[in-house]
Design a protein around this motif. Structure first.
Motif, PDB file in Angstrom:
ATOM      1  N   SER A  19       0.839  -1.202   0.000  1.00 16.95           N
ATOM      2  CA  SER A  19       0.000   0.000   0.000  1.00 16.95           C
ATOM      3  C   SER A  19       0.875   1.253   0.000  1.00 16.95           C
ATOM      4  O   SER A  19       2.050   1.211   0.347  1.00 16.95           O
ATOM      5  CB  SER A  19      -0.920  -0.005   1.221  1.00 16.95           C
ATOM      6  OG  SER A  19      -0.153   0.147   2.385  1.00 16.95           O
ATOM      7  N   MET A  20       0.286   2.382  -0.363  1.00 20.03           N
ATOM      8  CA  MET A  20       1.020   3.641  -0.440  1.00 20.03           C
ATOM      9  C   MET A  20       1.496   4.099   0.940  1.00 20.03           C
ATOM     10  O   MET A  20       2.608   4.627   1.069  1.00 20.03           O
ATOM     11  CB  MET A  20       0.120   4.695  -1.080  1.00 20.03           C
ATOM     12  CG  MET A  20       0.851   5.927  -1.443  1.00 20.03           C
ATOM     13  SD  MET A  20       2.046   5.531  -2.703  1.00 20.03           S
ATOM     14  CE  MET A  20       1.879   6.915  -3.735  1.00 20.03           C
ATOM     15  N   SER A  21       0.698   3.893   1.982  1.00 22.89           N
ATOM     16  CA  SER A  21       1.107   4.313   3.329  1.00 22.89           C
ATOM     17  C   SER A  21       2.285   3.477   3.838  1.00 22.89           C
ATOM     18  O   SER A  21       3.181   3.999   4.494  1.00 22.89           O
ATOM     19  CB  SER A  21      -0.076   4.210   4.288  1.00 22.89           C
ATOM     20  OG  SER A  21      -0.499   2.857   4.390  1.00 22.89           O
ATOM     21  N   THR A  22       2.306   2.195   3.526  1.00 23.00           N
ATOM     22  CA  THR A  22       3.419   1.346   3.943  1.00 23.00           C
ATOM     23  C   THR A  22       4.694   1.748   3.220  1.00 23.00           C
ATOM     24  O   THR A  22       5.772   1.819   3.830  1.00 23.00           O
ATOM     25  CB  THR A  22       3.102  -0.123   3.653  1.00 23.00           C
ATOM     26  OG1 THR A  22       1.867  -0.463   4.262  1.00 23.00           O
ATOM     27  CG2 THR A  22       4.189  -1.034   4.190  1.00 23.00           C
ATOM     28  N   GLU A  23       4.590   2.050   1.945  1.00 18.69           N
ATOM     29  CA  GLU A  23       5.764   2.500   1.205  1.00 18.69           C
ATOM     30  C   GLU A  23       6.268   3.843   1.734  1.00 18.69           C
ATOM     31  O   GLU A  23       7.471   4.074   1.822  1.00 18.69           O
ATOM     32  CB  GLU A  23       5.444   2.607  -0.287  1.00 18.69           C
ATOM     33  CG  GLU A  23       5.309   1.276  -0.975  1.00 18.69           C
ATOM     34  CD  GLU A  23       5.042   1.416  -2.461  1.00 18.69           C
ATOM     35  OE1 GLU A  23       5.135   2.548  -2.993  1.00 18.69           O
ATOM     36  OE2 GLU A  23       4.744   0.398  -3.087  1.00 18.69           O
ATOM     37  N   SER A  51      10.024   4.530   3.637  1.00 18.90           N
ATOM     38  CA  SER A  51      11.024   5.326   2.921  1.00 18.90           C
ATOM     39  C   SER A  51      11.727   6.279   3.881  1.00 18.90           C
ATOM     40  O   SER A  51      11.214   6.642   4.944  1.00 18.90           O
ATOM     41  CB  SER A  51      10.368   6.114   1.793  1.00 18.90           C
ATOM     42  OG  SER A  51       9.555   7.128   2.323  1.00 18.90           O
ATOM     43  N   CYS A  52      12.918   6.728   3.500  1.00 22.34           N
ATOM     44  CA  CYS A  52      13.700   7.650   4.325  1.00 22.34           C
ATOM     45  C   CYS A  52      13.007   9.011   4.416  1.00 22.34           C
ATOM     46  O   CYS A  52      12.931   9.600   5.494  1.00 22.34           O
ATOM     47  CB  CYS A  52      15.095   7.793   3.729  1.00 22.34           C
ATOM     48  SG  CYS A  52      16.178   8.836   4.694  1.00 22.34           S
ATOM     49  N   LEU A  53      12.495   9.492   3.297  1.00 29.38           N
ATOM     50  CA  LEU A  53      11.790  10.771   3.298  1.00 29.38           C
ATOM     51  C   LEU A  53      10.544  10.713   4.175  1.00 29.38           C
ATOM     52  O   LEU A  53      10.244  11.641   4.922  1.00 29.38           O
ATOM     53  CB  LEU A  53      11.421  11.175   1.864  1.00 29.38           C
ATOM     54  CG  LEU A  53      10.655  12.483   1.723  1.00 29.38           C
ATOM     55  CD1 LEU A  53      11.535  13.639   2.178  1.00 29.38           C
ATOM     56  CD2 LEU A  53      10.196  12.670   0.293  1.00 29.38           C
ATOM     57  N   GLY A  54       9.834   9.607   4.124  1.00 24.87           N
ATOM     58  CA  GLY A  54       8.645   9.448   4.959  1.00 24.87           C
ATOM     59  C   GLY A  54       8.980   9.470   6.436  1.00 24.87           C
ATOM     60  O   GLY A  54       8.294  10.094   7.238  1.00 24.87           O
ATOM     61  N   LYS A  55      10.067   8.816   6.821  1.00 26.78           N
ATOM     62  CA  LYS A  55      10.476   8.810   8.230  1.00 26.78           C
ATOM     63  C   LYS A  55      10.887  10.202   8.685  1.00 26.78           C
ATOM     64  O   LYS A  55      10.584  10.617   9.805  1.00 26.78           O
ATOM     65  CB  LYS A  55      11.613   7.815   8.435  1.00 26.78           C
ATOM     66  CG  LYS A  55      11.161   6.376   8.287  1.00 26.78           C
ATOM     67  CD  LYS A  55      12.308   5.418   8.453  1.00 26.78           C
ATOM     68  CE  LYS A  55      11.821   3.983   8.254  1.00 26.78           C
ATOM     69  NZ  LYS A  55      12.899   3.013   8.362  1.00 26.78           N
ATOM     70  N   LEU A  56      11.585  10.951   7.815  1.00 29.57           N
ATOM     71  CA  LEU A  56      11.973  12.320   8.171  1.00 29.57           C
ATOM     72  C   LEU A  56      10.753  13.227   8.308  1.00 29.57           C
ATOM     73  O   LEU A  56      10.698  14.068   9.214  1.00 29.57           O
ATOM     74  CB  LEU A  56      12.930  12.880   7.121  1.00 29.57           C
ATOM     75  CG  LEU A  56      14.340  12.294   7.120  1.00 29.57           C
ATOM     76  CD1 LEU A  56      15.149  12.851   5.959  1.00 29.57           C
ATOM     77  CD2 LEU A  56      15.026  12.572   8.434  1.00 29.57           C
ATOM     78  N   ILE A 105       7.678  12.299   9.129  1.00 28.27           N
ATOM     79  CA  ILE A 105       6.968  11.898  10.361  1.00 28.27           C
ATOM     80  C   ILE A 105       7.691  12.465  11.588  1.00 28.27           C
ATOM     81  O   ILE A 105       7.054  12.985  12.516  1.00 28.27           O
ATOM     82  CB  ILE A 105       6.854  10.360  10.428  1.00 28.27           C
ATOM     83  CG1 ILE A 105       5.886   9.858   9.361  1.00 28.27           C
ATOM     84  CG2 ILE A 105       6.400   9.911  11.814  1.00 28.27           C
ATOM     85  CD1 ILE A 105       5.867   8.355   9.204  1.00 28.27           C
ATOM     86  N   LEU A 106       9.018  12.397  11.594  1.00 27.10           N
ATOM     87  CA  LEU A 106       9.795  12.959  12.707  1.00 27.10           C
ATOM     88  C   LEU A 106       9.591  14.462  12.808  1.00 27.10           C
ATOM     89  O   LEU A 106       9.414  15.006  13.911  1.00 27.10           O
ATOM     90  CB  LEU A 106      11.273  12.628  12.532  1.00 27.10           C
ATOM     91  CG  LEU A 106      12.212  13.155  13.608  1.00 27.10           C
ATOM     92  CD1 LEU A 106      11.908  12.496  14.942  1.00 27.10           C
ATOM     93  CD2 LEU A 106      13.650  12.939  13.214  1.00 27.10           C
ATOM     94  N   ALA A 107       9.587  15.163  11.681  1.00 22.63           N
ATOM     95  CA  ALA A 107       9.374  16.616  11.686  1.00 22.63           C
ATOM     96  C   ALA A 107       7.986  16.963  12.205  1.00 22.63           C
ATOM     97  O   ALA A 107       7.816  17.930  12.966  1.00 22.63           O
ATOM     98  CB  ALA A 107       9.587  17.182  10.287  1.00 22.63           C
ATOM     99  N   VAL A 108       6.971  16.200  11.832  1.00 19.43           N
ATOM    100  CA  VAL A 108       5.602  16.457  12.311  1.00 19.43           C
ATOM    101  C   VAL A 108       5.519  16.250  13.819  1.00 19.43           C
ATOM    102  O   VAL A 108       4.910  17.055  14.537  1.00 19.43           O
ATOM    103  CB  VAL A 108       4.590  15.556  11.553  1.00 19.43           C
ATOM    104  CG1 VAL A 108       3.234  15.570  12.217  1.00 19.43           C
ATOM    105  CG2 VAL A 108       4.474  15.980  10.102  1.00 19.43           C
TER     106      VAL A 108
END
Length: 191
Positions: free
Chosen positions: A13-17, A21-26, A28-31
């Motif tokens: 799924s798109m949310s799992t991808e 991903s590295c950009l997704g983790k960054l 989420i951390l920023a939020v």
């Protein structure tokens, strides 16, 4: 994508991808950091709340050290306990509080994300940070030795010297070096 067998792949799924991903983790951390900063700004203690909590913590510190003097480890455990307790109201410590406020000054500073409390006195004229208020609670860093609780003369009678001379011995021991001798300015033994 993950393999289901050797020839076909099952699409994720798109949310799992995004979360893998590295950009997704960054992102989420920023939020999460932005949310924590917003909560910190909203819940910063006011100057009045900070002052009342620090005064209560100071009363507890004076009471704890009046009953039994502790070492640094005891002070750390007392400081961990103090945000969740209040000073004993039956304990009569008005004289100690008067001495504290006569010799020490409690200053409260408000910042964007937190508030700080500093205690300044003649020992520490620039002040020592004795508490920080963040996320709606006041965390003390009190140490009884930082307070100026006693008064008195530094000098004795008749303006005696603070450091008394031990006296100069009549004959100095210069060790095994016979060439070593006392220094006299321009040959004058009095200087």
């Amino acid at each position: 994508m993950e393999p289901t067998n050797r020839s076909t792949y099952k699409r994720q799924s798109m949310s799992t991808e995004f979360t893998n991903s590295c950009l997704g983790k960054l992102i989420i951390l920023a939020v999460i950091i932005v949310i924590l900063l917003i909560v910190a700004v909203v819940t910063v203690p006011s100057a009045e709340e900070m002052r009342t909590q620090m005064e209560d913590n100071i009363r507890e510190c004076l009471q704890d050290n009046d009953i039994k003097r502790g070492d640094t480890v005891d002070e750390i455990f007392h400081n961990i306990r103090r945000p969740f307790t209040e000073a004993d109201t039956t304990y009569n410590d008005k004289e100690k509080l008067e001495i504290f406020y006569r010799n020490n000054k409690l200053e409260i500073y408000s910042h964007t994300l937190f508030s700080t409390a500093r205690v300044s006195n003649n020992l520490h004229p620039e002040g020592l940070r004795e508490g920080i208020g963040i996320f709606g609670i006041v965390i003390p860093f009190l140490n009884y030795d930082d307070f100026l609780m006693t008064e008195g003369n530094v000098r004795g009678k008749n303006n005696d010297r603070i450091i008394k001379d031990a006296g100069v011995p009549e004959e100095m021991d210069y060790g095994d070096n016979p060439m070593l001798k006392p220094y006299h300015y321009k040959g004058n033994p009095d200087d």
